[in-house]
Design an enzyme around this catalytic site. Structure first.
Site, mmCIF file in Angstrom:
data_model
loop_
_atom_site.group_PDB
_atom_site.id
_atom_site.type_symbol
_atom_site.label_atom_id
_atom_site.label_comp_id
_atom_site.label_asym_id
_atom_site.label_seq_id
_atom_site.Cartn_x
_atom_site.Cartn_y
_atom_site.Cartn_z
ATOM 1 N N HIS A 156 124.028 52.908 -13.957
ATOM 2 C CA HIS A 156 124.606 54.132 -13.357
ATOM 3 C C HIS A 156 123.578 54.916 -12.541
ATOM 4 O O HIS A 156 123.664 56.137 -12.420
ATOM 5 C CB HIS A 156 125.192 55.065 -14.428
ATOM 6 C CG HIS A 156 126.068 54.384 -15.424
ATOM 7 N ND1 HIS A 156 127.418 54.235 -15.259
ATOM 8 C CD2 HIS A 156 125.759 53.757 -16.586
ATOM 9 C CE1 HIS A 156 127.926 53.576 -16.289
ATOM 10 N NE2 HIS A 156 126.930 53.263 -17.116
ATOM 11 N N GLU A 290 117.012 49.413 6.230
ATOM 12 C CA GLU A 290 118.253 50.092 6.626
ATOM 13 C C GLU A 290 119.097 49.217 7.554
ATOM 14 O O GLU A 290 120.318 49.160 7.444
ATOM 15 C CB GLU A 290 117.933 51.407 7.332
ATOM 16 C CG GLU A 290 117.299 52.444 6.422
ATOM 17 C CD GLU A 290 116.724 53.596 7.239
ATOM 18 O OE1 GLU A 290 117.499 54.479 7.624
ATOM 19 O OE2 GLU A 290 115.508 53.593 7.505
#
Ligand code: ARG
Length: 462
Positions: A156, A290
């Site tokens: 998480h 990216e």
């Protein structure tokens, strides 16, 4: 405008139709495979007595010359000739006359273009298999060079338990190894010859398909001519495999973006793989990671385009299928570039091992081990979970870590806690206890790394 195969027409083709219908601007990259396929076809026609051996010889020589011209960049492709197949064939007829006009005996562009794209896909798969081994190796070597580095493992996106950095990286090696397996399996489905299916129903000429398959290195011939000219699932599967591999690359990239940012400060990516900002002088941006993450979207786009293009097509060939090429080319180019760049970037990365170790102090990463400690002293796990949960609450209310508690505070949480508790709290001890197959204990990770390097040394997984 001159009309192709104009015999049955009286009128001309509209100029916009030429722009809409031409594929040579992008399928010219199939020329080397188109020529190989045509050479094999011509040789077979000659050997089977369908054309004369002399004509076959002329065709083969002519195609070889055209191939060299294309390779040298001296060939002029003409969009009026629609596609790569017609450009090569027209050049051949111009060069050797009637013999050139005999090349297309017993075949159609439908089985020809399926053959070309299968040959192309096979070569791309071989290149991708090599690149996947390359990234696995780069990751494994990086893991080996940082074998004792510990960082917080997350679920998480929250700190969960400490793990070895090498264990984290070897998880990606597993992903790329499965990608390798997937492309390897696809290769055998791609490597089937469609040529000889002609337009859709087969041909009246006594051709020898096995001979052509053998010359072109195919494992076998297609079983059904209608399927062979109209299926594109091999390109869809190619894009699906590429999408999965890009998804794996993208997850790795995302972690590198996070880890190289100031919030983490875990890694510094080398100058060769980062860029500055046009306005902010202090910036060093992880653009490569990216861009890889960003390019994943276009590969998914290719997969979606092909699935959508095919879904409503009745048998057999439909012109829609000319739209198969650009998505497949783009998916292949993108995946190969991203695999190669990421593999090269990895060794440029410097690890800040202190920052990683420091981060394991936040988030009560020892909690599971404290519960396990109580279980070891006879407490049922669910009860131990509750006790440690309360201890976490106690600590967070006081801004303390487990390691900062006194023996008395531990004992107040449960009398089963004694002085020896402090020995189990270090991240090294926690990691070392995960000593089962697939776990993060250094012993296990080193064995996994050895096995990985051995497998990669052999070149592939298979
Ligand atoms: N350029 C075409 C394609 O890629 C070749 C096949 C054309 N066949 C046809 N029947 N028009 O699909």
């Amino acid at each position: 405008m001159k009309k192709l195969w104009g015999g049955r027409f009286e009128g001309k083709t509209d100029s916009l139709v030429e722009a809409l219908g031409e594929s040579v601007s992008f399928d010219q990259r199939l020329a080397p495979w188109d020529i190989r396929g045509s050479i094999a076809h011509a040789r077979m026609l000659g050997d089977c007595g369908i054309i004369s051996k002399a004509d076959a010889k002329k065709i083969i020589a002519g195609l070889t010359e055209i191939g060299k011209e294309i390779e040298a960049g001296k060939f002029r492709f003409d969009i009026a000739l629609e596609d790569v197949h017609m450009n090569v064939e027209a050049a051949l007829a111009k060069r050797i006359g009637d013999a050139g006009k005999r090349l297309h005996t017993g075949r159609s562009r439908n089985d020809q273009c399926a053959t070309d794209t299968r040959l192309w896909a096979r070569d791309q798969i071989d290149a991708i298999l090599g690149l996947l081994v390359g990234i696995e190796r780069a990751l494994a070597e990086f893991a080996g060079a940082h074998i004792d580095v510990i960082l917080p493992g997350c679920t998480h996106m929250q700190n969960a338990q400490p793990v070895l950095l090498a264990h984290h990286l070897l998880a990606y090696v597993e992903m790329f190894a499965r990608d390798h397996e997937r492309f390897g399996e696809l290769r055998s489905r791609v490597n089937v010859l469609p040529l000889g299916s002609a337009a859709l129903a087969g041909t009246t000429y006594p051709i020898d398909r096995e001979q052509v398959a053998k010359e072109l290195g195919f494992d076998g011939i297609s079983a059904n001519s209608m399927d062979a000219v109209s299926d594109r699932d091999y390109l869809i599967e190619f894009c699906a495999n590429a999408s999965i591999a890009m998804m794996h690359l993208s997850r790795l990239s995302e972690e590198l973006v996070l880890w190289s940012g100031p919030a983490y400060g875990f890694v510094v990516i080398g100058d060769a793989f980062t860029t500055g900002s046009s306005i902010m002088p202090q910036k060093k941006n992880p653009d490569v990671a990216e861009l890889v993450r960003g390019k994943t979207g276009r590969v998914y786009g290719s997969l979606t385009a092909l699935l959508t293009m095919m879904k409503g097509l009745p048998l057999t060939y439909n012109r829609d299928m000319q739209e198969d090429k650009e998505p497949a080319f783009d998916a292949s180019d993108t995946l190969q570039l991203c695999l190669a760049t990421t593999s090269r970037m990895l060794p440029s990365i410097k690890v800040n091992r202190e920052a990683m170790r420091e981060a394991t102090k936040e988030g009560f990463l020892e909690a599971t081990d404290l519960a396990d400690y109580l279980v070891g002293k006879g407490m049922p796990f669910r009860e131990a979970h509750e006790v440690v949960g309360k201890l976490v609450l106690y600590c967070s209310q006081r801004g303390k870590r487990f390691a900062e508690l006194s023996t008395g505070e531990f004992a107040a949480a449960s009398p089963l806690f004694t002085r020896d508790i402090f020995a189990i709290l270090s991240p090294e001890a926690i990691v070392a206890r995960r000593d089962n197959p697939g776990g993060t204990a250094p012993k296990r990770v080193k064995a996994a790394l050895r096995a990985t390097l051995k497998r990669l040394g052999a070149g592939s997984r298979k």
